[in-house]
Design a protein around this motif. Structure first.
Motif, PDB file in Angstrom:
ATOM      1  N   GLN A 161       6.835  -8.270   0.740  1.00 20.32           N
ATOM      2  CA  GLN A 161       5.493  -7.703   0.862  1.00 20.32           C
ATOM      3  C   GLN A 161       4.450  -8.790   1.133  1.00 20.32           C
ATOM      4  O   GLN A 161       3.526  -8.602   1.927  1.00 20.32           O
ATOM      5  N   ALA A 188       4.779  -9.883   4.770  1.00 19.93           N
ATOM      6  CA  ALA A 188       4.231  -8.848   5.660  1.00 19.93           C
ATOM      7  C   ALA A 188       2.708  -8.848   5.607  1.00 19.93           C
ATOM      8  O   ALA A 188       2.033  -8.708   6.648  1.00 19.93           O
ATOM      9  N   SER A 189       2.138  -9.000   4.422  1.00 23.82           N
ATOM     10  CA  SER A 189       0.685  -8.996   4.264  1.00 23.82           C
ATOM     11  C   SER A 189       0.039 -10.201   4.937  1.00 23.82           C
ATOM     12  O   SER A 189      -0.997 -10.079   5.599  1.00 23.82           O
ATOM     13  N   PHE A 198       0.144  -9.716   8.699  1.00 24.78           N
ATOM     14  CA  PHE A 198      -0.880  -8.771   9.151  1.00 24.78           C
ATOM     15  C   PHE A 198      -2.266  -9.406   9.091  1.00 24.78           C
ATOM     16  O   PHE A 198      -3.098  -9.201   9.990  1.00 24.78           O
ATOM     17  N   SER A 225       5.438  -2.714   3.237  1.00 20.33           N
ATOM     18  CA  SER A 225       5.834  -3.863   4.060  1.00 20.33           C
ATOM     19  C   SER A 225       6.151  -3.423   5.487  1.00 20.33           C
ATOM     20  O   SER A 225       5.729  -4.070   6.459  1.00 20.33           O
ATOM     21  N   LEU A 276       2.964  -2.632   7.280  1.00 19.88           N
ATOM     22  CA  LEU A 276       2.243  -3.842   7.680  1.00 19.88           C
ATOM     23  C   LEU A 276       2.882  -4.504   8.893  1.00 19.88           C
ATOM     24  O   LEU A 276       2.177  -4.972   9.800  1.00 19.88           O
ATOM     25  N   PHE A 277       4.220  -4.543   8.919  1.00 19.67           N
ATOM     26  CA  PHE A 277       4.886  -5.143  10.086  1.00 19.67           C
ATOM     27  C   PHE A 277       4.626  -4.309  11.350  1.00 19.67           C
ATOM     28  O   PHE A 277       4.392  -4.865  12.430  1.00 19.67           O
ATOM     29  N   CYS A 296       1.162  -4.985  12.485  1.00 22.75           N
ATOM     30  CA  CYS A 296       1.089  -6.258  13.230  1.00 22.75           C
ATOM     31  C   CYS A 296       1.388  -6.025  14.705  1.00 22.75           C
ATOM     32  O   CYS A 296       0.693  -6.552  15.590  1.00 22.75           O
TER      33      CYS A 296
END
Length: 506
Positions: A11, A14-15, A18, A88, A91-92, A95
């Motif tokens: 996570q 991923a954060s 982003f 997660s 977020l991916f 992106c």
């Protein structure tokens, strides 16, 4: 089962990814980035606590006394792991969409303001001329009086290659006829004219070959490059071309709208110019024709023609075709538009326009924007409809909710949109709208004129067609609106009783 630390690490990665994508895209205001950081920290801590195993007391083995504490995973820990994975993944995926949208903006825009004009030396294929040297001492036609500066440059370049006898004509139709009847051996002509020449001989493009060419490059004024879209007033020429193919295809401009935006007063002025406006082309000395035909010689010619007869400065241009309008509206899940009457558009009989407010999909919006036969004011009312569609699109894009459709919107117009606005400026505008959630005030106007059938247009001088003679008072009035806005003033546009008006939906 994986340790909760692994889920938390996924996570966090991923954060951070982003967050980096948000910052590098240049689309998001600082406050959005700060809000995301706060949410990111809270979610990491919350989910980590949810995934933390509970310590419970269990009976010790027989050989030991009492109880002991052990870690045990339950439903809460499972929910925590699932939520961590879902966030997660979100977020991916985010992106990817933000990066795609940002990259598409970069492909839409261009900082290259170089304008290239190409002159070709055309001969009939049937004559057997294969190179420029074959035309030594031959007769070559031109219509240089219509485009003296560029023509003189091209003529001098050709004279360095061969000696020839020049013969001038007063119209392109005469020049083309002279080539076909053998009066001349070749014609020296701006390459943009190819499309127009098909009006006189349908197979012109297939009948001729260009045995030589020369190019002239010009760099447009760079003053607009310094415009800050978050605070400076700017004017964009929006050209809607009637080409169903790619946006780069040479075509007439069916829609001509000047959009002037003042970020400080939160005002947008849309000024439409009828396509049949009978004006002097910027590239022609004294030659006049419909404004729509100016685009056959390039969007820059249309823009400069408007600047010339209105006495204003245009900062940028955007060029879109019909397909782009359909895809933009569909990517926005439709737009709300007002129609003053019910009708079936002559361009698409499968569409039915209702009277009053309605949600239109892309196909319906296009048919509505192209309609003129239903209205007494014809071309002017069509221009008003185009403004209504454009206003509805902007209104739909004002809300931060546009972020959910952003990637789809960018993909929809990729390859169907051309502009000389820079990538940085377009990102500035997106950032400014998201940061301020601006509720823009719209003003709309359509230039007036008198329609009549006549001869004498540059491209079809011997054919009687409809032109609109400009109204000098209307030109001055609308030019004043634009220059006042460019000076930072807040304007009030006079209502036009000849066009049915709408009121904002309540």
């Amino acid at each position: 089962m994986f340790n909760r630390r692994i889920f938390s690490l996924i996570q966090i990665i991923a954060s951070i990814a982003f967050l980096i994508t948000m910052i590098t895209s240049g689309l998001f205001p600082v406050k959005y980035i700060i809000i995301f950081i706060i949410i990111f920290v809270v979610l990491v801590i919350l989910f980590d606590k949810m995934m933390k195993p509970k310590k419970v007391l269990v009976a010790a083995p027989r050989h030991a006394r009492g109880y002991k504490k052990v870690k045990k995973n339950g439903k809460r820990q499972l929910v925590g792991r699932v939520l961590t994975l879902l966030v997660s993944i979100f977020l991916f995926v985010g992106c990817f969409y933000v990066h795609t949208g940002s990259s598409t903006i970069a492909t839409l825009t261009s900082s290259d303001n170089t304008i290239t004009t190409r002159y070709n030396l055309y001969t009939l294929k049937s004559k057997g001329y294969n190179s420029v040297s074959d035309l030594e001492n031959k007769t070559i036609a031109n219509a240089g009086s219509f485009d003296s500066t560029d023509f003189n440059t091209a003529s001098k370049a050709l004279q360095k290659k061969i000696s020839y006898q020049a013969k001038a004509f007063t119209s392109y139709q005469q020049m083309e006829n002279a080539l076909y009847n053998g009066e001349v051996d070749a014609i020296l002509m701006n390459g943009y004219y190819e499309t127009m020449m098909k009006k006189y001989h349908a197979n012109f493009v297939n009948d001729v070959s260009a045995v030589w060419y020369t190019e002239m490059k010009e760099t447009a004024s760079s003053t607009a490059a310094a415009k800050d879209f978050s605070k400076d007033t700017f004017t964009i020429y929006l050209s809607g071309v009637d080409s169903r193919g790619g946006v780069t295809k040479t075509s007439r401009s069916d829609s001509n709208i000047l959009v002037t935006i003042n970020p400080k007063t939160k005002q947008i002025l849309m000024t439409s110019i009828p396509r049949d406006y009978y004006v002097n082309f910027a590239m022609a000395q004294g030659a006049k024709d419909k404004l729509t035909h100016a685009a056959l010689f390039g969007t820059i010619n249309s823009m400069r023609t408007i600047e010339k007869f209105m006495g204003i400065k245009i900062d940028f241009y955007c060029r879109v075709n019909f397909e782009a309008l359909v895809k933009i509206v569909d990517a926005l899940d439709g737009i709300k538009v007002y129609s003053d009457k019910a009708f079936t558009p002559w361009t698409n009989h499968s569409v039915r326009i209702k009277k009053g407010w309605q949600t239109m999909d892309g196909k319906t919006a296009l048919a509505f924007a192209r309609e003129r036969k239903t209205y007494t004011e014809g071309d002017r009312h069509r221009a008003a409809n185009q403004q209504a569609v454009m206003k509805a699109i902007i209104k739909k894009m004002e809300s931060p909710k546009i972020l959910t459709n952003f990637s789809q919107l960018m993909s929809a117009i990729s390859g169907l949109f051309q502009t000389d606005i820079s990538t940085a400026q377009l990102r500035q505008l997106v950032n400014y709208q998201l940061d301020n959630n601006v509720d823009w005030t719209f003003s709309q106007s359509v230039l007036k004129g008198t329609s009549q059938k006549q001869l004498g247009g540059l491209l079809m001088p011997n054919t009687a067609i409809y032109y609109m003679t400009p109204d000098a008072k209307s030109i001055l009035e609308n030019a004043t609106y634009i220059t006042d806005m460019q000076a930072g003033k807040k304007i009030t546009v006079s209502s036009d009783s000849s066009l049915a008006s709408e009121t904002d939906e309540t």
